[in-house]
Enzyme design. Structure first.
Site, mmCIF file in Angstrom:
data_model
loop_
_atom_site.group_PDB
_atom_site.id
_atom_site.type_symbol
_atom_site.label_atom_id
_atom_site.label_comp_id
_atom_site.label_asym_id
_atom_site.label_seq_id
_atom_site.Cartn_x
_atom_site.Cartn_y
_atom_site.Cartn_z
ATOM 1 N N HIS A 164 0.838 -1.206 0.000
ATOM 2 C CA HIS A 164 0.000 0.000 0.000
ATOM 3 C C HIS A 164 0.870 1.251 0.000
ATOM 4 O O HIS A 164 2.048 1.190 0.345
ATOM 5 C CB HIS A 164 -0.901 0.033 1.243
ATOM 6 C CG HIS A 164 -2.121 -0.811 1.117
ATOM 7 N ND1 HIS A 164 -2.128 -2.145 1.460
ATOM 8 C CD2 HIS A 164 -3.379 -0.527 0.685
ATOM 9 C CE1 HIS A 164 -3.341 -2.634 1.239
ATOM 10 N NE2 HIS A 164 -4.119 -1.682 0.767
ATOM 11 N N LYS A 168 -0.444 4.834 4.618
ATOM 12 C CA LYS A 168 -1.285 3.872 5.352
ATOM 13 C C LYS A 168 -0.734 3.656 6.772
ATOM 14 O O LYS A 168 0.477 3.489 6.937
ATOM 15 C CB LYS A 168 -1.357 2.541 4.589
ATOM 16 C CG LYS A 168 -2.320 1.561 5.240
ATOM 17 C CD LYS A 168 -2.755 0.471 4.294
ATOM 18 C CE LYS A 168 -3.680 -0.519 4.969
ATOM 19 N NZ LYS A 168 -4.938 0.084 5.409
HETATM 20 P P1 NAD Z 1 -7.372 9.329 5.175
HETATM 21 O O1 NAD Z 1 -6.429 9.571 6.297
HETATM 22 O O2 NAD Z 1 -7.077 9.942 3.835
HETATM 23 O O3 NAD Z 1 -8.859 9.778 5.587
HETATM 24 C C1 NAD Z 1 -9.434 9.613 6.851
HETATM 25 C C2 NAD Z 1 -10.258 10.861 7.163
HETATM 26 O O4 NAD Z 1 -11.019 10.642 8.352
HETATM 27 C C3 NAD Z 1 -9.397 12.117 7.381
HETATM 28 O O5 NAD Z 1 -9.827 13.166 6.538
HETATM 29 C C4 NAD Z 1 -9.651 12.442 8.852
HETATM 30 O O6 NAD Z 1 -9.598 13.835 9.154
HETATM 31 C C5 NAD Z 1 -11.055 11.872 9.042
HETATM 32 N N1 NAD Z 1 -11.410 11.688 10.454
HETATM 33 C C6 NAD Z 1 -10.637 11.233 11.478
HETATM 34 N N2 NAD Z 1 -11.318 11.288 12.637
HETATM 35 C C7 NAD Z 1 -12.542 11.774 12.347
HETATM 36 C C8 NAD Z 1 -13.703 12.077 13.141
HETATM 37 N N3 NAD Z 1 -13.723 11.873 14.466
HETATM 38 N N4 NAD Z 1 -14.787 12.579 12.508
HETATM 39 C C9 NAD Z 1 -14.788 12.787 11.169
HETATM 40 N N5 NAD Z 1 -13.724 12.547 10.386
HETATM 41 C C10 NAD Z 1 -12.614 12.032 10.965
HETATM 42 O O7 NAD Z 1 -7.465 7.744 5.035
HETATM 43 P P2 NAD Z 1 -8.045 6.880 3.797
HETATM 44 O O8 NAD Z 1 -6.935 6.456 2.922
HETATM 45 O O9 NAD Z 1 -9.237 7.558 3.207
HETATM 46 O O10 NAD Z 1 -8.519 5.567 4.590
HETATM 47 C C11 NAD Z 1 -9.442 5.632 5.675
HETATM 48 C C12 NAD Z 1 -9.691 4.244 6.233
HETATM 49 O O11 NAD Z 1 -10.342 3.437 5.243
HETATM 50 C C13 NAD Z 1 -8.413 3.459 6.614
HETATM 51 O O12 NAD Z 1 -8.678 2.692 7.762
HETATM 52 C C14 NAD Z 1 -8.183 2.555 5.403
HETATM 53 O O13 NAD Z 1 -7.447 1.412 5.699
HETATM 54 C C15 NAD Z 1 -9.614 2.230 5.055
HETATM 55 N N6 NAD Z 1 -9.852 1.761 3.672
HETATM 56 C C16 NAD Z 1 -10.722 0.736 3.549
HETATM 57 C C17 NAD Z 1 -11.075 0.276 2.296
HETATM 58 C C18 NAD Z 1 -12.122 -0.803 2.186
HETATM 59 O O14 NAD Z 1 -12.493 -1.171 1.050
HETATM 60 N N7 NAD Z 1 -12.629 -1.304 3.300
HETATM 61 C C19 NAD Z 1 -10.519 0.859 1.147
HETATM 62 C C20 NAD Z 1 -9.621 1.926 1.305
HETATM 63 C C21 NAD Z 1 -9.301 2.385 2.591
#
Ligand code: NAD
Length: 275
Positions: A164, A168
């Site tokens: 990744h 991450k």
């Molecule tokens: P990222 O860091 O770009 O985004 C996360 C966002 O959440 C940030 O903008 C942050 O400010 C916000 N956030 C944090 N605490 C918060 C709160 N209390 N209230 C509102 N917003 C809040 O990360 P990303 O790359 O978008 O990934 C996010 C998560 O999704 C990770 O855990 C990643 O592993 C997961 N993910 C899962 C899949 C899937 O298919 N299940 C796919 C991609 C990513």
């Protein structure tokens, strides 16, 4: 007599973590997908994006939905929550969604066992779909991994390799764990007893039946996973390569649409996709 319309109103979706990589992708995908509309966009308190137009943030043009830090108010305006944030926030959102009686689609990974238990408790009263990977491809791959692990005995060593992007924060990825779980199910073993997540130093020879994990981090890689089944003289490799985050976002919206009229419970993407 006028023909009665069977068309349902679009499902109002609340995107939490709206400014994140997945949040912005979700807003873009909702904009393109029929049957759904963006009801609200939520970010954490103090985020620079509060008050900004969510459509502009996602690059699809202004849509009048302003990013807010008032999750309770946002949930009251929606039918389902799409959540790709951080474990601590996801646990809080699960309680809030249950109270608001709306469905919660969870893509967040890296939850501890205690946090997973809190999600399971919330699912007694609410509809929750949770998956470490929302794409059709990976969920199909999990079915194939389960089959392969079942067909081949422990003469074949199973290793899950993932890569990744450099930002991450959790490892192994939620997808690697999902694939490891599928392999363990195929073998009828408990992943927590069979998994080897890290190897360092003089580890000794590989234990028969172990399911190993290897993690690579770098660049802008969206997500690459391989499950290797290594036997004497041959290696089988089952792999998936994500090149666009939209596959996860489309899966999440699909999951939200699927929750309409469901009974409370904790569902997976395999349930949504009928795999
Ligand atoms: P990222 O860091 O770009 O985004 C996360 C966002 O959440 C940030 O903008 C942050 O400010 C916000 N956030 C944090 N605490 C918060 C709160 N209390 N209230 C509102 N917003 C809040 O990360 P990303 O790359 O978008 O990934 C996010 C998560 O999704 C990770 O855990 C990643 O592993 C997961 N993910 C899962 C899949 C899937 O298919 N299940 C796919 C991609 C990513």
């Amino acid at each position: 007599m006028a023909k009665q319309s069977t068309k349902q109103a679009p499902l109002g979706l609340v995107v939490v973590g709206a400014a994140g990589r997945m949040g912005r992708t979700l807003i873009r995908v909702i904009h393109e997908m029929p049957g759904a509309k963006l009801a609200a966009a939520v970010e954490r308190k103090g985020a620079a994006e509060i008050g900004k137009d969510a459509g502009e943030l996602a690059g699809v043009g202004a849509n009048g939905v302003l990013v807010t830090d008032d999750a309770a108010k946002a949930f009251a305006a929606g039918d389902a929550v799409l959540d790709f944030t951080v474990p601590e926030a996801t646990v809080a959102f699960a309680a809030l969604a249950a109270r608001a009686k709306i469905a919660h689609v969870i893509g967040t990974t890296g939850l501890s066992a205690a946090e997973d238990a809190e999600i399971a408790a919330a699912a007694k009263k609410a509809v929750i779909v949770k998956s470490g990977n929302m794409s059709l491809g990976v969920n199909l791959l999990a079915v194939l991994v389960r089959q392969a692990a079942k067909a081949l005995d422990a003469d074949f060593d199973i290793e899950v390799v993932e890569m990744h992007h450099r930002h991450k924060v959790d490892a192994p990825s939620g997808t690697a764990l999902l694939l490891g779980r599928a392999a363990a199910e195929g073998r009828a073993v408990d992943l927590s007893e069979a998994s080897v997540r890290v190897r360092d130093g003089i580890t000794g020879a590989r234990r028969r039946g172990d399911i190993g994990f290897a993690t690579l981090r770098g660049g802008s890689v969206v997500g690459e996973h391989s499950v290797l089944l290594a036997g004497e003289g041959e290696v089988i490799e089952l792999a998936h390569r994500a090149t666009d985050r939209a596959i996860f976002a489309r899966g999440a919206v699909k999951a939200a649409l699927w929750t309409r009229g469901r009974k409370p419970g904790l569902y997976s993407m395999a349930d949504v996709l009928g795999l």
